[in-house]
Design a protein around this motif. Structure first.
Motif, PDB file in Angstrom:
ATOM      1  N   ARG A 133      25.007  32.104  42.640  1.00 11.24           N
ATOM      2  CA  ARG A 133      24.385  33.383  42.961  1.00 11.24           C
ATOM      3  C   ARG A 133      24.782  33.796  44.375  1.00 11.24           C
ATOM      4  O   ARG A 133      24.986  32.951  45.246  1.00 11.24           O
ATOM      5  CB  ARG A 133      22.867  33.288  42.849  1.00 11.24           C
ATOM      6  N   SER A 134      24.876  35.093  44.584  1.00 12.49           N
ATOM      7  CA  SER A 134      25.357  35.565  45.879  1.00 12.49           C
ATOM      8  C   SER A 134      24.513  36.727  46.375  1.00 12.49           C
ATOM      9  O   SER A 134      23.792  37.367  45.619  1.00 12.49           O
ATOM     10  CB  SER A 134      26.820  36.015  45.778  1.00 12.49           C
ATOM     11  N   SER A 135      24.641  36.992  47.668  1.00 11.31           N
ATOM     12  CA  SER A 135      24.015  38.165  48.257  1.00 11.31           C
ATOM     13  C   SER A 135      25.045  39.289  48.290  1.00 11.31           C
ATOM     14  O   SER A 135      26.192  39.127  47.871  1.00 11.31           O
ATOM     15  CB  SER A 135      23.541  37.849  49.677  1.00 11.31           C
ATOM     16  N   GLN A 136      24.649  40.430  48.819  1.00  9.30           N
ATOM     17  CA  GLN A 136      25.539  41.581  48.886  1.00  9.30           C
ATOM     18  C   GLN A 136      26.725  41.351  49.822  1.00  9.30           C
ATOM     19  O   GLN A 136      27.717  42.072  49.751  1.00  9.30           O
ATOM     20  CB  GLN A 136      24.752  42.812  49.347  1.00  9.30           C
ATOM     21  N   THR A 137      26.652  40.363  50.707  1.00 10.53           N
ATOM     22  CA  THR A 137      27.700  40.186  51.702  1.00 10.53           C
ATOM     23  C   THR A 137      28.488  38.893  51.517  1.00 10.53           C
ATOM     24  O   THR A 137      29.441  38.656  52.256  1.00 10.53           O
ATOM     25  CB  THR A 137      27.100  40.217  53.120  1.00 10.53           C
ATOM     26  N   ASP A 138      28.107  38.038  50.579  1.00 11.94           N
ATOM     27  CA  ASP A 138      28.809  36.776  50.383  1.00 11.94           C
ATOM     28  C   ASP A 138      30.253  37.030  49.955  1.00 11.94           C
ATOM     29  O   ASP A 138      30.536  37.943  49.171  1.00 11.94           O
ATOM     30  CB  ASP A 138      28.114  35.919  49.326  1.00 11.94           C
ATOM     31  N   ASP A 139      31.164  36.196  50.449  1.00  9.89           N
ATOM     32  CA  ASP A 139      32.582  36.314  50.097  1.00  9.89           C
ATOM     33  C   ASP A 139      32.989  35.123  49.241  1.00  9.89           C
ATOM     34  O   ASP A 139      33.336  34.066  49.750  1.00  9.89           O
ATOM     35  CB  ASP A 139      33.432  36.397  51.367  1.00  9.89           C
ATOM     36  N   LYS A 140      32.947  35.287  47.926  1.00  7.83           N
ATOM     37  CA  LYS A 140      33.367  34.224  47.021  1.00  7.83           C
ATOM     38  C   LYS A 140      34.886  34.077  46.992  1.00  7.83           C
ATOM     39  O   LYS A 140      35.405  33.110  46.425  1.00  7.83           O
ATOM     40  CB  LYS A 140      32.866  34.508  45.605  1.00  7.83           C
ATOM     41  N   PHE A 141      35.594  35.019  47.586  1.00 12.67           N
ATOM     42  CA  PHE A 141      37.052  34.991  47.551  1.00 12.67           C
ATOM     43  C   PHE A 141      37.655  34.237  48.730  1.00 12.67           C
ATOM     44  O   PHE A 141      38.881  34.185  48.852  1.00 12.67           O
ATOM     45  CB  PHE A 141      37.597  36.419  47.516  1.00 12.67           C
ATOM     46  N   ALA A 142      36.829  33.673  49.592  1.00  9.29           N
ATOM     47  CA  ALA A 142      37.355  32.897  50.714  1.00  9.29           C
ATOM     48  C   ALA A 142      38.213  31.748  50.181  1.00  9.29           C
ATOM     49  O   ALA A 142      37.747  30.922  49.404  1.00  9.29           O
ATOM     50  CB  ALA A 142      36.207  32.360  51.567  1.00  9.29           C
ATOM     51  N   GLY A 143      39.467  31.722  50.558  1.00  3.57           N
ATOM     52  CA  GLY A 143      40.382  30.679  50.112  1.00  3.57           C
ATOM     53  C   GLY A 143      40.974  30.899  48.730  1.00  3.57           C
ATOM     54  O   GLY A 143      41.724  30.051  48.236  1.00  3.57           O
ATOM     55  N   VAL A 144      40.649  32.026  48.075  1.00  8.46           N
ATOM     56  CA  VAL A 144      41.162  32.317  46.729  1.00  8.46           C
ATOM     57  C   VAL A 144      42.305  33.324  46.843  1.00  8.46           C
ATOM     58  O   VAL A 144      42.118  34.425  47.391  1.00  8.46           O
ATOM     59  CB  VAL A 144      40.056  32.887  45.822  1.00  8.46           C
ATOM     60  N   ALA A 145      43.474  32.961  46.327  1.00  8.41           N
ATOM     61  CA  ALA A 145      44.625  33.863  46.377  1.00  8.41           C
ATOM     62  C   ALA A 145      44.527  34.889  45.248  1.00  8.41           C
ATOM     63  O   ALA A 145      44.223  34.547  44.106  1.00  8.41           O
ATOM     64  CB  ALA A 145      45.919  33.067  46.248  1.00  8.41           C
ATOM     65  N   TYR A 146      44.777  36.149  45.561  1.00  9.67           N
ATOM     66  CA  TYR A 146      44.724  37.191  44.538  1.00  9.67           C
ATOM     67  C   TYR A 146      45.592  38.370  44.965  1.00  9.67           C
ATOM     68  O   TYR A 146      45.952  38.523  46.137  1.00  9.67           O
ATOM     69  CB  TYR A 146      43.290  37.652  44.292  1.00  9.67           C
ATOM     70  N   GLU A 147      45.918  39.203  43.996  1.00 12.50           N
ATOM     71  CA  GLU A 147      46.609  40.466  44.222  1.00 12.50           C
ATOM     72  C   GLU A 147      45.734  41.586  43.678  1.00 12.50           C
ATOM     73  O   GLU A 147      44.763  41.338  42.964  1.00 12.50           O
ATOM     74  CB  GLU A 147      47.965  40.479  43.506  1.00 12.50           C
ATOM     75  N   SER A 148      46.099  42.816  43.979  1.00 16.40           N
ATOM     76  CA  SER A 148      45.371  43.963  43.448  1.00 16.40           C
ATOM     77  C   SER A 148      45.908  44.310  42.067  1.00 16.40           C
ATOM     78  O   SER A 148      47.125  44.437  41.874  1.00 16.40           O
ATOM     79  CB  SER A 148      45.524  45.174  44.380  1.00 16.40           C
ATOM     80  N   ALA A 149      45.007  44.434  41.097  1.00 17.71           N
ATOM     81  CA  ALA A 149      45.413  44.852  39.760  1.00 17.71           C
ATOM     82  C   ALA A 149      45.986  46.264  39.838  1.00 17.71           C
ATOM     83  O   ALA A 149      45.547  47.081  40.654  1.00 17.71           O
ATOM     84  CB  ALA A 149      44.221  44.800  38.811  1.00 17.71           C
ATOM     85  N   PRO A 150      46.966  46.586  38.982  1.00 20.10           N
ATOM     86  CA  PRO A 150      47.735  47.830  39.180  1.00 20.10           C
ATOM     87  C   PRO A 150      46.968  49.122  38.997  1.00 20.10           C
ATOM     88  O   PRO A 150      47.257  50.109  39.666  1.00 20.10           O
ATOM     89  CB  PRO A 150      48.849  47.704  38.119  1.00 20.10           C
ATOM     90  N   ALA A 151      45.988  49.161  38.110  1.00 20.64           N
ATOM     91  CA  ALA A 151      45.306  50.428  37.823  1.00 20.64           C
ATOM     92  C   ALA A 151      44.100  50.664  38.712  1.00 20.64           C
ATOM     93  O   ALA A 151      43.856  51.792  39.146  1.00 20.64           O
ATOM     94  CB  ALA A 151      44.886  50.478  36.352  1.00 20.64           C
ATOM     95  N   THR A 152      43.313  49.623  38.994  1.00 21.58           N
ATOM     96  CA  THR A 152      42.043  49.811  39.695  1.00 21.58           C
ATOM     97  C   THR A 152      41.980  49.170  41.068  1.00 21.58           C
ATOM     98  O   THR A 152      41.040  49.447  41.823  1.00 21.58           O
ATOM     99  CB  THR A 152      40.887  49.234  38.856  1.00 21.58           C
ATOM    100  N   GLY A 153      42.921  48.304  41.395  1.00 19.40           N
ATOM    101  CA  GLY A 153      42.867  47.609  42.669  1.00 19.40           C
ATOM    102  C   GLY A 153      41.910  46.436  42.690  1.00 19.40           C
ATOM    103  O   GLY A 153      41.711  45.811  43.735  1.00 19.40           O
ATOM    104  N   SER A 154      41.304  46.108  41.552  1.00 25.26           N
ATOM    105  CA  SER A 154      40.410  44.945  41.481  1.00 25.26           C
ATOM    106  C   SER A 154      41.213  43.663  41.660  1.00 25.26           C
ATOM    107  O   SER A 154      42.392  43.603  41.301  1.00 25.26           O
ATOM    108  CB  SER A 154      39.690  44.919  40.127  1.00 25.26           C
TER     109      SER A 154
END
Length: 218
Positions: A133-154
């Protein structure tokens, strides 16, 4: 503070404001709280939550991480999700379920978009990181490599076997959960990552797909 139901309505209103076709964005009123009903003396009481969870845990499911881009200077949002499925070929729709008490859903709803990251059998640790569970400011992506999806940027997480990039098409209430329907805008698969097989969840533990032996079907 706007509640989870209001966030669902806001997501759909945002699609209208960006010029999405009216036919693709149905009218959505704020979602009501589930109605409570007393059990009559001659009725069987509903299953206890513990029993419900135990029995339904026998159904093995795949595991995904639903992600959305960050807004207002906040990090991207994401949560682990088992309740995901394809829904329609024409138009291409997918669906996932999220608890109304989720702290991550309001952040996703504000963006009006999401990406489904289908996890591979070697990504159990990644899943656990997004399952907390997370708060509004937690960063679950710390240390996770990702790119932006082409249509939405997710966020499209590096190394996942497949991904589906979506806009929010509709949101429905169902008891203590929301049913989120997404319209597929882009998708793809990494066959080299898919070779390891899917990550499965069964009776509270992660597992891998061993395949079936030859045999008939019915």
């Amino acid at each position: 503070m706007m509640g989870h139901a209001g966030m669902a309505a806001l997501a759909v209103r945002r699609l209208r404001s960006t010029g999405a076709p009216a036919s693709a964005v149905p009218s959505l009123d704020p979602l009501p709280r589930p109605e409570l009903r007393a059990v009559r003396a001659d009725e069987r009481p509903p299953p206890a939550p513990e029993e419900f969870r135990s029995v339904l845990g026998h159904f093995a499911s795949g595991v995904t991480v639903i992600t959305a881009p960050g807004t207002e200077g906040k990090p991207p949002a994401g949560f682990a999700c088992q309740s995901f499925s394809s829904l329609s070929l024409d138009p291409p729709l997918v669906v996932f379920m999220v608890a109304r008490a989720s702290g991550t859903w309001p952040r996703i709803a504000r963006t009006g978009v999401f990406c489904v990251n289908i996890l591979g059998s070697d990504q159990g640790a990644l899943c656990r990181g997004f399952a907390v569970r997370s708060s509004q400011t937690d960063d679950k992506f710390a240390g996770v490599a990702y790119e932006s999806a082409p249509a939405t940027g997710s966020p499209r997480i590096e190394g996942v076997p497949a991904w589906i990039d979506c806009t929010i098409h509709a949101v429905h209430t169902a008891g203590d959960h929301l049913i989120v329907v997404g319209r597929v805008e882009a998708l793809g698969a990494d066959e080299s990552a898919a070779g390891a097989g899917p990550l499965l969840f069964h009776r509270g533990t992660f597992g891998a797909f061993d395949g079936f032996g030859a045999g008939g079907g019915g």
